[in-house]
Design an enzyme around this catalytic site. Structure first.
Site, short mmCIF file in Angstrom:
data_model
loop_
_atom_site.label_atom_id
_atom_site.label_comp_id
_atom_site.label_asym_id
_atom_site.label_seq_id
_atom_site.Cartn_x
_atom_site.Cartn_y
_atom_site.Cartn_z
N SER A 11 0.85 -1.19 0.00
CA SER A 11 0.00 0.00 0.00
C SER A 11 0.89 1.24 0.00
CB SER A 11 -0.92 -0.02 1.22
OG SER A 11 -0.16 0.03 2.41
N GLY A 12 0.34 2.38 0.45
CA GLY A 12 1.09 3.63 0.40
C GLY A 12 2.41 3.57 1.16
N HIS A 13 2.37 3.03 2.38
CA HIS A 13 3.60 2.93 3.16
C HIS A 13 4.60 2.00 2.48
CE1 HIS A 13 6.30 2.85 6.52
NE2 HIS A 13 6.08 1.57 6.76
N ASP A 34 1.42 -8.99 -0.64
CA ASP A 34 0.27 -8.20 -0.20
C ASP A 34 -0.96 -9.09 -0.23
OD1 ASP A 34 -0.34 -5.02 0.19
OD2 ASP A 34 -2.08 -6.10 -0.59
N ASP A 35 -1.86 -8.88 0.73
CA ASP A 35 -3.04 -9.73 0.85
C ASP A 35 -4.16 -9.36 -0.13
OD1 ASP A 35 -1.76 -11.20 2.77
OD2 ASP A 35 -2.69 -10.15 4.46
N GLY A 68 1.83 -0.10 8.30
CA GLY A 68 1.77 1.04 9.18
C GLY A 68 1.24 0.75 10.57
N HIS A 135 19.06 15.09 20.34
CA HIS A 135 20.05 14.29 21.04
C HIS A 135 19.46 13.45 22.17
CE1 HIS A 135 20.06 16.84 24.69
NE2 HIS A 135 19.79 17.82 23.82
N HIS A 144 5.77 4.64 15.94
CA HIS A 144 5.62 5.33 14.64
C HIS A 144 5.70 6.82 14.90
CE1 HIS A 144 3.19 5.81 10.63
NE2 HIS A 144 4.20 6.66 10.73
#
Length: 206
Positions: A11-13, A34-35, A68, A135, A144
């Site tokens: 997909s997009g990700h 992909d499913d 995602g 840092h 995420h």
């Protein structure tokens, strides 16, 4: 590292992950699982099966989970680890990575990211486009960090948390695992209970 890369999720990700892998120029071939059986090719790359087929590719492919959803990504990642899969770390060539930054496998660092010195990022994380991590941060496994998020120094993000687009987290702030922060949220003090948070400064809504 192997000569072939298998990406789970088209997909997009998954497309962005594939774009990074192509720009890294480390693999001779790249394919997807992909499913959605209606998807045959993505970005000119073949979709060769479903996610449940991943075990068949362990011997001669590096495998990257481009999903995602944090929990789903974690489940697939841990299963493949137990089966002995080689899971790489993907870093966009335009990302800036400081000294003494530790990046665990299965994490993707996208275009325009800046990670400053002495930061540790765990397994299976997404550090998305244009985000900055200053840092001495600690980002735990399967978090995420969405596009345009800015983390100040000495921030800790707990396992499985999701920070929406444009979030800002101040210095010396810790966010517990399994939190969701809405887009544009501003965090100026510790978040010590899992839940969904929104606003400036953040408040818990569920």
């Amino acid at each position: 590292m192997k000569k072939k890369l298998l990406i789970i999720g088209a997909s997009g990700h998954g497309k962005v992950v594939a774009d990074i892998a192509l720009q890294m120029r480390k693999w001779q071939s790249i394919v997807f699982l992909d499913d959605n059986e209606d998807i045959k090719t993505v970005m000119g790359l073949d979709v060769v099966g479903k996610s449940t087929d991943a075990s068949n590719y362990i011997q001669d492919h590096d495998i990257f989970i481009a999903i995602g959803n944090n929990a789903v990504r974690e489940n697939i990642h841990r299963k493949l680890r137990e089966e002995g899969a080689s899971i790489p770390t993907l870093i966009h060539p335009n990302a800036i990575i400081g000294e003494r930054v530790n990046l665990a496998f299965g994490t993707v660092i996208m275009a325009g990211v800046v990670i400053n010195c002495c930061t540790t990022i765990g397994e299976g994380c997404i550090i998305n486009t244009g985000s900055t991590i200053d840092h001495d941060n600690i980002i735990e496994d399967f978090a995420h960090i969405s596009p345009g998020v800015h983390l100040a120094g000495t921030v800790k993000i707990g396992q499985g948390s999701w920070l929406g687009t444009g979030c800002i987290v101040g210095n010396n702030v810790s966010i517990v695992g399994d939190c969701i922060l809405g887009a544009g949220a501003v965090v100026i003090k510790d978040v010590d209970q899992p839940g969904t948070y929104v606003g400036v400064p953040v408040r818990r809504i569920s």
